[in-house]
Write a protein that holds these residues in place. Structure first.
Motif, PDB file in Angstrom:
ATOM      1  N   GLY A  91       0.821  -1.210   0.000  1.00 51.75           N
ATOM      2  CA  GLY A  91       0.000   0.000   0.000  1.00 51.75           C
ATOM      3  C   GLY A  91       0.850   1.253   0.000  1.00 51.75           C
ATOM      4  O   GLY A  91       2.011   1.254  -0.434  1.00 51.75           O
ATOM      5  N   ALA A  92       0.300   2.342   0.497  1.00 50.17           N
ATOM      6  CA  ALA A  92       0.987   3.634   0.496  1.00 50.17           C
ATOM      7  C   ALA A  92       2.265   3.566   1.337  1.00 50.17           C
ATOM      8  O   ALA A  92       2.377   2.776   2.282  1.00 50.17           O
ATOM      9  N   LYS A  93       3.225   4.411   0.992  1.00 54.34           N
ATOM     10  CA  LYS A  93       4.496   4.439   1.705  1.00 54.34           C
ATOM     11  C   LYS A  93       4.278   4.739   3.186  1.00 54.34           C
ATOM     12  O   LYS A  93       3.488   5.607   3.552  1.00 54.34           O
ATOM     13  N   GLU A  94       5.007   4.045   4.024  1.00 48.22           N
ATOM     14  CA  GLU A  94       4.867   4.189   5.465  1.00 48.22           C
ATOM     15  C   GLU A  94       5.389   5.558   5.942  1.00 48.22           C
ATOM     16  O   GLU A  94       6.279   6.151   5.324  1.00 48.22           O
ATOM     17  N   VAL A  95       4.859   5.992   7.059  1.00 47.46           N
ATOM     18  CA  VAL A  95       5.272   7.245   7.700  1.00 47.46           C
ATOM     19  C   VAL A  95       5.565   6.959   9.161  1.00 47.46           C
ATOM     20  O   VAL A  95       4.818   6.211   9.816  1.00 47.46           O
ATOM     21  N   ALA A  96       6.650   7.522   9.691  1.00 49.02           N
ATOM     22  CA  ALA A  96       6.969   7.331  11.101  1.00 49.02           C
ATOM     23  C   ALA A  96       7.766   8.515  11.628  1.00 49.02           C
ATOM     24  O   ALA A  96       8.549   9.128  10.894  1.00 49.02           O
ATOM     25  N   TYR A  97       7.544   8.820  12.907  1.00 53.14           N
ATOM     26  CA  TYR A  97       8.363   9.861  13.535  1.00 53.14           C
ATOM     27  C   TYR A  97       8.426   9.655  15.043  1.00 53.14           C
ATOM     28  O   TYR A  97       7.562   9.010  15.655  1.00 53.14           O
ATOM     29  N   ILE A  98       9.477  10.204  15.621  1.00 55.48           N
ATOM     30  CA  ILE A  98       9.652  10.249  17.076  1.00 55.48           C
ATOM     31  C   ILE A  98       9.152  11.606  17.548  1.00 55.48           C
ATOM     32  O   ILE A  98       9.580  12.647  17.023  1.00 55.48           O
ATOM     33  N   GLN A  99       8.251  11.609  18.502  1.00 53.73           N
ATOM     34  CA  GLN A  99       7.771  12.856  19.086  1.00 53.73           C
ATOM     35  C   GLN A  99       8.427  13.003  20.456  1.00 53.73           C
ATOM     36  O   GLN A  99       8.045  12.369  21.434  1.00 53.73           O
ATOM     37  N   VAL A 107      11.684   9.247  10.873  1.00 56.29           N
ATOM     38  CA  VAL A 107      12.630   8.126  10.743  1.00 56.29           C
ATOM     39  C   VAL A 107      12.118   7.161   9.682  1.00 56.29           C
ATOM     40  O   VAL A 107      10.901   7.026   9.480  1.00 56.29           O
ATOM     41  N   PRO A 108      13.037   6.473   8.981  1.00 58.20           N
ATOM     42  CA  PRO A 108      12.618   5.532   7.922  1.00 58.20           C
ATOM     43  C   PRO A 108      12.155   4.204   8.503  1.00 58.20           C
ATOM     44  O   PRO A 108      12.850   3.599   9.325  1.00 58.20           O
ATOM     45  N   ILE A 109      10.994   3.733   8.071  1.00 60.34           N
ATOM     46  CA  ILE A 109      10.503   2.408   8.442  1.00 60.34           C
ATOM     47  C   ILE A 109       9.988   1.685   7.195  1.00 60.34           C
ATOM     48  O   ILE A 109       9.764   2.310   6.146  1.00 60.34           O
ATOM     49  N   ALA A 110       9.766   0.390   7.321  1.00 59.80           N
ATOM     50  CA  ALA A 110       9.146  -0.412   6.262  1.00 59.80           C
ATOM     51  C   ALA A 110       8.288  -1.473   6.928  1.00 59.80           C
ATOM     52  O   ALA A 110       8.760  -2.186   7.823  1.00 59.80           O
ATOM     53  N   ALA A 111       7.027  -1.554   6.554  1.00 58.10           N
ATOM     54  CA  ALA A 111       6.148  -2.588   7.090  1.00 58.10           C
ATOM     55  C   ALA A 111       6.748  -3.961   6.834  1.00 58.10           C
ATOM     56  O   ALA A 111       7.340  -4.208   5.776  1.00 58.10           O
ATOM     57  N   LEU A 112       6.631  -4.859   7.794  1.00 57.49           N
ATOM     58  CA  LEU A 112       7.104  -6.222   7.606  1.00 57.49           C
ATOM     59  C   LEU A 112       6.068  -7.038   6.852  1.00 57.49           C
ATOM     60  O   LEU A 112       4.862  -6.873   7.045  1.00 57.49           O
ATOM     61  N   GLY A 113       6.534  -7.901   5.978  1.00 59.90           N
ATOM     62  CA  GLY A 113       5.646  -8.680   5.135  1.00 59.90           C
ATOM     63  C   GLY A 113       4.731  -9.587   5.926  1.00 59.90           C
ATOM     64  O   GLY A 113       5.192 -10.401   6.722  1.00 59.90           O
ATOM     65  N   THR A 239       6.992   9.640  22.556  1.00 62.20           N
ATOM     66  CA  THR A 239       6.084   8.759  21.820  1.00 62.20           C
ATOM     67  C   THR A 239       6.618   8.488  20.421  1.00 62.20           C
ATOM     68  O   THR A 239       7.447   9.250  19.899  1.00 62.20           O
ATOM     69  N   PHE A 240       6.143   7.388  19.867  1.00 64.73           N
ATOM     70  CA  PHE A 240       6.508   7.016  18.497  1.00 64.73           C
ATOM     71  C   PHE A 240       5.214   6.897  17.707  1.00 64.73           C
ATOM     72  O   PHE A 240       4.227   6.326  18.187  1.00 64.73           O
ATOM     73  N   TYR A 241       5.239   7.432  16.500  1.00 64.25           N
ATOM     74  CA  TYR A 241       4.070   7.368  15.616  1.00 64.25           C
ATOM     75  C   TYR A 241       4.443   6.619  14.346  1.00 64.25           C
ATOM     76  O   TYR A 241       5.523   6.838  13.788  1.00 64.25           O
ATOM     77  N   PHE A 242       3.570   5.714  13.892  1.00 63.27           N
ATOM     78  CA  PHE A 242       3.759   5.150  12.557  1.00 63.27           C
ATOM     79  C   PHE A 242       2.422   4.818  11.932  1.00 63.27           C
ATOM     80  O   PHE A 242       1.425   4.556  12.615  1.00 63.27           O
ATOM     81  N   LYS A 243       2.437   4.859  10.599  1.00 62.00           N
ATOM     82  CA  LYS A 243       1.243   4.590   9.815  1.00 62.00           C
ATOM     83  C   LYS A 243       1.620   3.722   8.623  1.00 62.00           C
ATOM     84  O   LYS A 243       2.578   4.018   7.909  1.00 62.00           O
ATOM     85  N   GLN A 244       0.863   2.649   8.419  1.00 57.16           N
ATOM     86  CA  GLN A 244       1.092   1.798   7.261  1.00 57.16           C
ATOM     87  C   GLN A 244      -0.241   1.244   6.779  1.00 57.16           C
ATOM     88  O   GLN A 244      -1.186   1.110   7.554  1.00 57.16           O
ATOM     89  N   SER A 245      -0.306   0.931   5.465  1.00 59.69           N
ATOM     90  CA  SER A 245      -1.585   0.618   4.824  1.00 59.69           C
ATOM     91  C   SER A 245      -1.607  -0.766   4.182  1.00 59.69           C
ATOM     92  O   SER A 245      -2.368  -1.010   3.252  1.00 59.69           O
ATOM     93  N   CYS A 246      -0.764  -1.672   4.662  1.00 52.75           N
ATOM     94  CA  CYS A 246      -0.628  -2.995   4.046  1.00 52.75           C
ATOM     95  C   CYS A 246      -1.846  -3.871   4.302  1.00 52.75           C
ATOM     96  O   CYS A 246      -2.620  -3.636   5.235  1.00 52.75           O
ATOM     97  N   GLU A 247      -2.003  -4.890   3.464  1.00 52.03           N
ATOM     98  CA  GLU A 247      -3.091  -5.853   3.655  1.00 52.03           C
ATOM     99  C   GLU A 247      -2.765  -7.172   2.968  1.00 52.03           C
ATOM    100  O   GLU A 247      -1.971  -7.233   2.028  1.00 52.03           O
ATOM    101  N   SER A 248      -3.400  -8.229   3.456  1.00 52.59           N
ATOM    102  CA  SER A 248      -3.257  -9.544   2.856  1.00 52.59           C
ATOM    103  C   SER A 248      -4.492  -9.853   2.024  1.00 52.59           C
ATOM    104  O   SER A 248      -5.618  -9.804   2.533  1.00 52.59           O
ATOM    105  N   LEU A 249      -4.277 -10.171   0.755  1.00 49.43           N
ATOM    106  CA  LEU A 249      -5.348 -10.511  -0.174  1.00 49.43           C
ATOM    107  C   LEU A 249      -5.444 -12.031  -0.290  1.00 49.43           C
ATOM    108  O   LEU A 249      -4.569 -12.751   0.203  1.00 49.43           O
ATOM    109  N   PRO A 250      -6.487 -12.558  -0.926  1.00 48.35           N
ATOM    110  CA  PRO A 250      -6.580 -14.018  -1.104  1.00 48.35           C
ATOM    111  C   PRO A 250      -5.367 -14.573  -1.851  1.00 48.35           C
ATOM    112  O   PRO A 250      -4.743 -13.871  -2.666  1.00 48.35           O
ATOM    113  N   ASP A 251      -5.035 -15.818  -1.575  1.00 51.51           N
ATOM    114  CA  ASP A 251      -3.921 -16.471  -2.264  1.00 51.51           C
ATOM    115  C   ASP A 251      -4.094 -16.361  -3.778  1.00 51.51           C
ATOM    116  O   ASP A 251      -5.213 -16.334  -4.297  1.00 51.51           O
TER     117      ASP A 251
END
Length: 453
Positions: A91-99, A107-113, A239-251
């Motif tokens: 999905g959309a590129k992840e966003v993260a920051y340290i408050q 800070v750079p993050i990547a959703a885990l598969g 605090t730490f904030y992150f947002k990610q939009s990943c999802e699992s679709l049918p096989d």
């Protein structure tokens, strides 16, 4: 006298065989180092097709590309073996920051598969830093509930083999979200699996245990991990904030791609050489594992170009779904078992396209002993690390059929700079190192074919 004469004849026969093998191996290296198209193949796979995560359009293009390539090379048979694979999308590129007080630091993050998404607004919470699952358990639910757990155990820099260091840290990525979820955490952040300090987050697969809350999880770059850890020491309430939009679709339906040269004397004995066609979605999958795929195809191309008619059937297998499911490796072993095929050996390249060092062997002591006389033939080409070791994830399921497994071992020092990152691109692979790897694999396959196990 007769015993002495017999011993002399056996020695002379062995010496002639060694001489013939030595000459042929030199021809293999000469052919690949002067005529190999593997680097151009890798360019096509990585730059024209690009990321190839299972279930994606890129993965399907890679299936079609590799099938057409092996058909063009004139292999005796090229076929697709159907497998159903997971279909996870980032999905959309992840966003993260340290408050940290009034200071907001991205800070750079990547959703885990395999991870779930955050809510559309993202997740923000205080952070608990731990180095182990036991440390997390000792804290207990009271201190963890409602927090983001930050797993910050680095790969051990004292391990000369970086795969050992990886093995000592990767459980955080695989099971961190489950362990944190058990105690009521709202998210998990995992230090990237590399010894390098940089801004490249490393993705990779994770899994959820049954009955445990599914919490979002992502990797953070090593520089980001260092910053977060340092900041927590001065302000434990940040605090730490992150947002990610990943999802699992049918096989989804996909395929292993198999190219074959039929054996001339023992066609029912099969030797496999392969790599995995899928790759993570944030880079081009050049080292992991485009290199292994093109090297494997080049093994068969080279023997064919030199007019070497193999005694046994040789197969180049492009496995699908190594990264987040291993469905291709399991499916291929099931196919072999169902068809009563006899796979005497399997060779996998999945450790990057770096300078060759040798092969790890998974088999009995007797089987390894049959390989060791070949070491003098291979050592002049830098292949001195030959002995008990690991094979490869995709060929691993073949072990249950009695197949001896060989894992190609290139130099490991730089692999985890690229592994599962956005910088795993074509430009990061050296042409000569790639070709030396293909030649090393071709030499081993030639010896396996000529002498068996």
């Amino acid at each position: 006298m007769k015993k002495l004469l017999l011993a002399f004849c056996l020695f002379a026969t062995g010496a002639r065989a060694q001489s013939t093998d030595s000459v042929t191996i030199r021809k293999i290296y000469n052919e690949i180092l002067t005529n190999s198209p593997s680097y151009e193949w890798l360019r096509q796979l990585t730059q024209q097709i690009g990321p190839r995560l299972s279930g994606s359009a890129g993965a399907q293009k890679a299936v079609e590309w590799s099938k057409q390539l092996m058909e063009k090379e004139g292999f005796d048979r090229v076929f697709l073996q159907e497998v159903m694979v997971p279909h996870w999308v980032r999905g959309a590129k992840e966003v993260a920051y340290i408050q940290n007080g009034k200071q907001k630091i991205t800070v750079p993050i990547a959703a885990l598969g395999g991870s779930v998404a955050t809510s559309p607004k993202g997740v923000e919470a205080q952070v608990i830093e731990v180095k182990s699952f036991q440390e997390l358990r000792d804290l207990g639910a009271e201190k963890v509930k409602g927090k983001i757990v930050f797993f910050n155990r680095p790969m051990d820099p004292t391990k000369l083999n970086t795969f050992e260091a990886y093995g000592g840290a990767v459980e955080q990525r695989a099971n961190g979200a489950t362990e944190a979820g058990k105690l009521g955490a709202v998210g998990a952040i995992v230090r990237s699996m590399t010894t390098a300090l940089d801004d490249n987050p490393h993705t990779g697969s994770m899994r959820y245990a049954t009955g445990v809350p599914l919490i979002p999880t992502a990797s953070i770059s090593t520089n980001g991990a260092e910053l977060l850890s340092k900041s927590l020491k001065t302000n434990a309430n940040l605090t730490f904030y992150f947002k990610q939009s990943c999802e699992s679709l049918p096989d989804a339906k996909s395929y292993n791609v198999v190219g074959e040269i039929k054996g001339s004397e023992k066609p029912d004995e099969i030797i496999v050489v392969g790599g995995h066609l899928d790759s993570w979605d944030i880079g081009q999958g050049a080292h992991d594992d485009g290199s292994g795929c093109v090297q494997s195809i080049d093994v068969l191309r080279t023997l064919k170009a030199l007019g070497i008619k193999p005694k046994r059937t040789l197969r180049a297998v492009m496995f699908m779904n190594e990264e987040n499911g291993l469905r291709g490796g399991v499916g291929y072993a099931d196919y072999a078992k169902k068809n009563n095929e006899k796979h005497i050996a399997a060779v996998e390249s999945d450790n990057g396209g770096f300078t060759p060092r040798g092969f790890g062997i998974v088999g009995t002591a007797e089987q390894r002993a049959k390989v060791m006389p070949w070491k003098p033939l291979l050592t002049p080409y830098g292949l001195s690390e030959i002995g008990a070791g690991s094979g490869g994830a995709d060929i691993g399921p073949l072990a249950q059929l009695g197949t001896v497994l060989f894992g190609f071992k290139p130099d490991s020092q730089r692999y985890f700079d690229f592994h599962h990152t956005g910088i795993d691109r074509f430009e990061g692979v050296n042409k000569r190192e790639l070709e030396l790897g293909a030649a090393s694999m071709a030499a081993l396959v030639y010896l396996l074919d000529q002498h068996g196990l």
